[in-house]
Design an enzyme around this catalytic site. Structure first.
Site, PDB file in Angstrom:
ATOM      1  CG  ASP A 101      -1.728  -1.228   1.377  1.00 19.09           C
ATOM      2  OD1 ASP A 101      -2.550  -1.470   0.479  1.00 19.09           O
ATOM      3  OD2 ASP A 101      -1.558  -1.960   2.374  1.00 19.09           O
ATOM      4  CG  ASP A 161      -2.645  -4.362  -1.314  1.00 19.35           C
ATOM      5  OD1 ASP A 161      -3.868  -4.545  -1.467  1.00 19.35           O
ATOM      6  OD2 ASP A 161      -2.034  -4.785  -0.326  1.00 19.35           O
ATOM      7  CG  ASP A 221      -4.920  -1.185   3.647  1.00 21.61           C
ATOM      8  OD1 ASP A 221      -5.782  -0.597   2.975  1.00 21.61           O
ATOM      9  OD2 ASP A 221      -4.483  -2.309   3.356  1.00 21.61           O
ATOM     10  NE  ARG A 280     -11.257  -3.838  -0.322  1.00 18.29           N
ATOM     11  CZ  ARG A 280     -10.310  -4.763  -0.218  1.00 18.29           C
ATOM     12  NH1 ARG A 280      -9.052  -4.386   0.041  1.00 18.29           N
ATOM     13  NH2 ARG A 280     -10.586  -6.039  -0.381  1.00 18.29           N
TER      14      ARG A 280
END
Length: 435
Positions: A215, A254, A258, A311
């Protein structure tokens, strides 16, 4: 005591504060202007989201001159992050730092051959029933480990990382805010790292999938983190440029951000998240109750999500306050959903704005993954007030959502009318727009 204000308007006051001014308050309460404020000395304002809880988030604002570093290369950046004496530090990023300047070849383990990898694990040869194994998979894993060491940068506690000017950023790197407290990251353009060595998993779904790592930023087990005025983007390498192998996209991206593994008290404000698939995940596993229950308290406000597929965020466990964000779904892009409602989550979504093209209904904004109530009030779609839960339930009667998150956010500074959000966020969010 030091009070800092930036490009704001005091609520209930006719006095606009233009630019950045530090007000140094004496013991008698008198204030005097201290001149332009160094962005590296900015601290999170009181009441500005979950990261302001308790002692708040100050990052490296108290750093002395010996702990202020200006970096122009990835190597200098990693050296500035190296373990030290524990004192607060400020790292100023000048220009764009390239974490993969040597290309993927620099990370390849001796003997790794991608053409050989494709030949060995072609489903026509290997099938779909068994995970891949053997010499080329071992060499791929070794190559991936080399890349991980090269592109991951671990941020210590009591640190501020700030871009200088309008053109500061990082390409190919992954910022790891892992098991630390009190971190600020501001004013960077973060181009999503490309995984040079995705793994083929023939057992992932009916036809297999390529799975990638890295990420752009991970907040892992950390407390009091402020992520502000950054731009997260796939930049030069959107998914549309990626090849396909075995009939599946060779996925090298990715997430962009996060917040996982028991992270807590995080404020994500005034950022741009652009042109990405799986963008922002809060809580990474349904089975992580031991670490995540009662944590993952995150505030998202005044962010722009533009051209993202899903997301934005997907939430598990956390009490997430999402207000005054602007979500733009572009004509012709892939779009799955914006808010993902996951295991034991308690999302509070208020006064957000959604700009949807024709053919994309408001019922797609929410996606139910697991049973969890949420609050969604004051939101607007294409300039009109819409009950997002009712819209979802009308379009998805087989998976209805329940209203009532069971809590009310208190840590907020300004809350704008949803009708004003597109203009406000569009003009002020992202890197290069911070003082």
């Amino acid at each position: 005591m030091r009070t800092e204000r930036c490009q704001g308007r005091a609520i209930g006051s006719a006095v606009a504060l233009i630019g950045c001014t530090a007000l140094v308050l004496s013991l008698t309460g008198a204030a005097q202007a201290a001149g332009p404020l160094d962005p590296g000395r900015r601290t999170l304002a009181a009441g500005d989201g979950w990261a302001s809880e308790g002692a708040g988030t100050t990052g490296g604002a108290a750093a002395d001159a010996a702990h202020v570093h200006t970096v122009t290369t990835w190597a200098e950046f990693k050296a500035a992050l190296a373990p030290g004496d524990g004192a607060p530090r400020i790292i100023k990023v000048v220009g764009t730092l390239d974490a993969t300047g040597g290309g993927c070849e620099a990370f390849e383990a001796q003997g790794y051959d991608f053409d050989r990898y494709l030949a060995d694990y072609d489903p026509a040869v290997w099938g779909y029933e068994t995970p891949v194994s053997g010499p080329q998979e071992d060499l791929r894993a070794a190559s991936a480990a080399n890349q991980g060491k090269g592109v991951k940068a671990y941020v210590p506690a009591d640190t501020t990382i700030v871009g200088v000017g309008r053109n500061a950023g990082i390409t190919g790197g992954s910022l790891q805010v892992q098991n630390v407290d009190n971190v600020i990251i501001r004013n960077l353009t973060l181009e999503s790292p490309l995984d040079c060595f995705p793994q083929w998993d023939p057992t992932d779904g009916a036809t297999g999938a390529w799975n990638s790592e890295y990420d752009a930023m991970v907040v892992y087990g950390s407390r009091h983190v402020w992520v502000d005025h950054n731009t997260f983007t796939d930049g030069r390498h959107p998914d549309s440029t990626l090849p396909s192998h075995f009939g599946e996209i060779y996925q090298q991206h990715d997430g962009e951000l996060d917040v996982v593994r028991g992270a807590d008290h995080v404020t994500v404000s005034w950022n741009v998240f652009a042109d990405h698939d799986k963008t922002l995940m809060i809580g990474n596993s349904d089975s992580a109750a031991a670490t995540d229950a009662g944590r993952l308290r995150v505030t998202l406000h005044h962010n722009l999500f533009k051209g993202v597929v899903e997301r934005a965020p997907r939430v598990r466990f956390g009490q997430v306050d999402a207000y005054n964000n602007h979500f733009v779904v572009e004509r012709g892009q892939s779009y799955a959903y914006s808010f993902g409602i996951g295991m034991d989550s308690r999302l509070y979504a208020e006064r957000n704005a959604f700009t949807l093209p024709s053919g994309v209904g408001a019922g797609r904004i929410l996606k139910k993954w697991k049973e969890a109530p949420l609050t969604a009030v004051g939101n607007h779609v294409n300039g009109r007030a819409v009950d997002l839960i009712a819209a979802h339930n009308a379009e998805n009667p087989q998976t209805p959502l329940r209203s009532g998150a069971g809590w009310t956010p208190a840590l907020r500074t300004r809350v704008d009318d949803a009708r004003a959000v597109p203009g406000i966020v569009g003009s002020r969010a992202g890197a290069g727009k911070v003082c």
